[in-house]
Design a protein around this motif. Structure first.
Motif, PDB file in Angstrom:
ATOM      1  N   PRO A 256       0.794  -1.225   0.000  1.00 23.84           N
ATOM      2  CA  PRO A 256       0.000   0.000   0.000  1.00 23.84           C
ATOM      3  C   PRO A 256       0.830   1.279   0.000  1.00 23.84           C
ATOM      4  CG  PRO A 256       0.016  -0.959   2.190  1.00 23.84           C
ATOM      5  CD  PRO A 256       0.709  -1.940   1.291  1.00 23.84           C
ATOM      6  N   MET A 257       2.147   1.165   0.192  1.00 18.26           N
ATOM      7  CA  MET A 257       2.989   2.352   0.300  1.00 18.26           C
ATOM      8  C   MET A 257       3.682   2.707  -1.020  1.00 18.26           C
ATOM      9  SD  MET A 257       4.716   1.562   4.011  1.00 18.26           S
ATOM     10  CE  MET A 257       3.713   1.033   5.412  1.00 18.26           C
ATOM     11  N   THR A 258       4.453   1.777  -1.562  1.00 16.75           N
ATOM     12  CA  THR A 258       5.225   2.035  -2.790  1.00 16.75           C
ATOM     13  C   THR A 258       5.084   0.842  -3.731  1.00 16.75           C
ATOM     14  OG1 THR A 258       7.170   1.192  -1.597  1.00 16.75           O
ATOM     15  CG2 THR A 258       6.919   3.590  -1.744  1.00 16.75           C
ATOM     16  N   PRO A 259       3.930   0.687  -4.385  1.00 15.70           N
ATOM     17  CA  PRO A 259       3.647  -0.531  -5.152  1.00 15.70           C
ATOM     18  C   PRO A 259       4.406  -0.694  -6.457  1.00 15.70           C
ATOM     19  CG  PRO A 259       1.864   1.048  -5.396  1.00 15.70           C
ATOM     20  CD  PRO A 259       2.789   1.611  -4.366  1.00 15.70           C
ATOM     21  N   ASP A 263      11.237  -2.345  -2.604  1.00 17.05           N
ATOM     22  CA  ASP A 263      11.793  -1.914  -1.321  1.00 17.05           C
ATOM     23  C   ASP A 263      11.224  -2.793  -0.213  1.00 17.05           C
ATOM     24  OD1 ASP A 263       9.170  -0.961  -0.821  1.00 17.05           O
ATOM     25  OD2 ASP A 263       9.669   1.003  -1.659  1.00 17.05           O
ATOM     26  N   ASN A 264      11.450  -2.409   1.041  1.00 22.07           N
ATOM     27  CA  ASN A 264      10.991  -3.236   2.152  1.00 22.07           C
ATOM     28  C   ASN A 264       9.701  -2.729   2.799  1.00 22.07           C
ATOM     29  OD1 ASN A 264      12.200  -0.971   3.283  1.00 22.07           O
ATOM     30  ND2 ASN A 264      13.028  -2.075   5.049  1.00 22.07           N
ATOM     31  N   ASN A 265       8.997  -1.846   2.114  1.00 18.29           N
ATOM     32  CA  ASN A 265       7.749  -1.321   2.682  1.00 18.29           C
ATOM     33  C   ASN A 265       6.662  -2.382   2.808  1.00 18.29           C
ATOM     34  OD1 ASN A 265       8.572   1.291   3.213  1.00 18.29           O
ATOM     35  ND2 ASN A 265       8.005   2.058   1.192  1.00 18.29           N
ATOM     36  N   TYR A 266       6.738  -3.416   2.010  1.00 21.23           N
ATOM     37  CA  TYR A 266       5.803  -4.544   2.142  1.00 21.23           C
ATOM     38  C   TYR A 266       5.845  -5.097   3.560  1.00 21.23           C
ATOM     39  CZ  TYR A 266       4.541  -9.548   1.771  1.00 21.23           C
ATOM     40  OH  TYR A 266       4.028 -10.811   1.965  1.00 21.23           O
TER      41      TYR A 266
END
Length: 335
Positions: A256-259, A263-266
């Motif tokens: 939902p952050m950087t689709p 990166d590790n936002n998942y």
């Protein structure tokens, strides 16, 4: 020790070494023996420009639509989990055989298949009948990752292509978005991948989208897996995007952050209880993989390094080498 006793020991040592060697040859699984024949410079002499051509096609596709990067990475995953990394996922239906393309997990790969076919046609013009479709899938996954700020890795090459598809296995061997943690761990273990590698590979969901039918039960509170760990505001927002009935093909980002960036936002989203799929959120739900998720959420470099290593290892599953399989001239058809 006397010279006579020393001399008598030599044949015993030699015999022991021989038996040990024979045991290793017998017990080494065929998959490991085949994987040992793979090498990163496999085409350096017989098609030295192949990797450059594949990279150009992939970068062009990602430039036009960054969402294709996630699909190219997942395509290799979906190929390797069904009878090994042999490009069987690319084969079209024939009058006598089915296709893995019709399996639910593969129905959204239409544009992705075209990218692979484009790369194959480019390579065929340079070196007819040399580079396998299975290797193109593996190289394209690496190049897609690198094109969206993800890790790169040395792709081991030398796979050959299957002459048949396995449609029934495509529906059973590929992990399900509703799988619980125990089931996921079991599925990956059967392919020779451990829990850390499973979590790292799941991190590919930092890219791409999922259709409503894959997460509807979860956001409406009817999912039996991980239903108690979803963030209520996140669920409410997804209900607005995904109706209670119909609209199955509507999509939402897995990260939902950087689709569209690797990166590790998942993993950060999982810790906030914002995993879109049940099979995502179970990685951080009080189970054995919570610590790995925490580690990756704090250390993006560690995640990328582990992801690259896991992709290399996954790329060895059930490979065909030597005289096994074939080099398909067209990826969608057996020779």
């Amino acid at each position: 020790m006397s010279s006579s006793s020393s001399t008598s020991t030599i044949p015993k040592v030699a015999a022991t070494l021989l038996l040990t060697t024979l045991a290793l040859l017998v017990t080494t699984p065929p998959q490991s023996q085949a994987a040992a024949r793979l090498s990163t410079d496999f085409y350096s002499k017989n098609c030295p420009r192949a990797l450059t051509a594949i990279r150009a096609v992939v970068r062009g596709a990602v430039t036009n639509d960054r969402r294709i990067a996630g699909s190219l990475i997942r395509l290799q995953f979906h190929d390797c989990f069904v009878r090994g990394c042999d490009a069987s996922v690319l084969l079209d239906k024939t009058a006598t055989t089915g296709t893995e393309k019709d399996a639910a997990p593969n129905r959204r790969f239409t544009k992705t298949f075209r990218v692979i076919e484009d790369a194959k046609s480019q390579v065929e013009r340079m070196c007819p009948g040399v580079v396998s479709c299975a290797d193109i899938v593996a190289v394209a996954a690496r190049d897609a990752s690198a094109a969206v700020e993800g890790p790169s890795w040395g792709v081991e090459l030398g796979r050959r292509d299957s002459g048949a598809a396995f449609p029934s296995l495509a529906g059973s061997d590929i992990p399900n978005p509703k799988d619980d943690l125990k089931t996921l761990i079991s599925r990956f273990r059967k392919k020779g991948l451990n829990s850390r590698e499973m979590v790292a590979l799941s991190g590919a969901h930092t890219l791409g989208t999922a259709q409503c039918f894959t997460f509807r039960e979860r956001v409406y509170g009817n999912e039996t897996v991980a239903k108690d760990v979803i963030d209520p505001n996140f669920a409410r927002k997804k209900r607005r995007m995904c109706p209670a009935s119909g609209g199955d093909r509507l999509v939402q980002p897995l990260d939902p952050m950087t689709p569209t960036s690797f990166d590790n936002n998942y993993f950060k989203a999982l810790m906030l209880r914002k995993g879109l799929l049940a099979s995502d959120q179970v990685l951080f739900s009080g189970g054995s993989t919570d610590g790995i998720v925490r580690e990756y959420s704090r250390n993006g470099g560690k995640f990328k390094g582990d992801f690259a290593a896991a992709m290399v290892k996954m790329g060895r599953i059930g490979v065909l080498t030597g005289s096994k399989g074939q080099i398909r001239r067209t990826c969608s058809k057996a020779n």
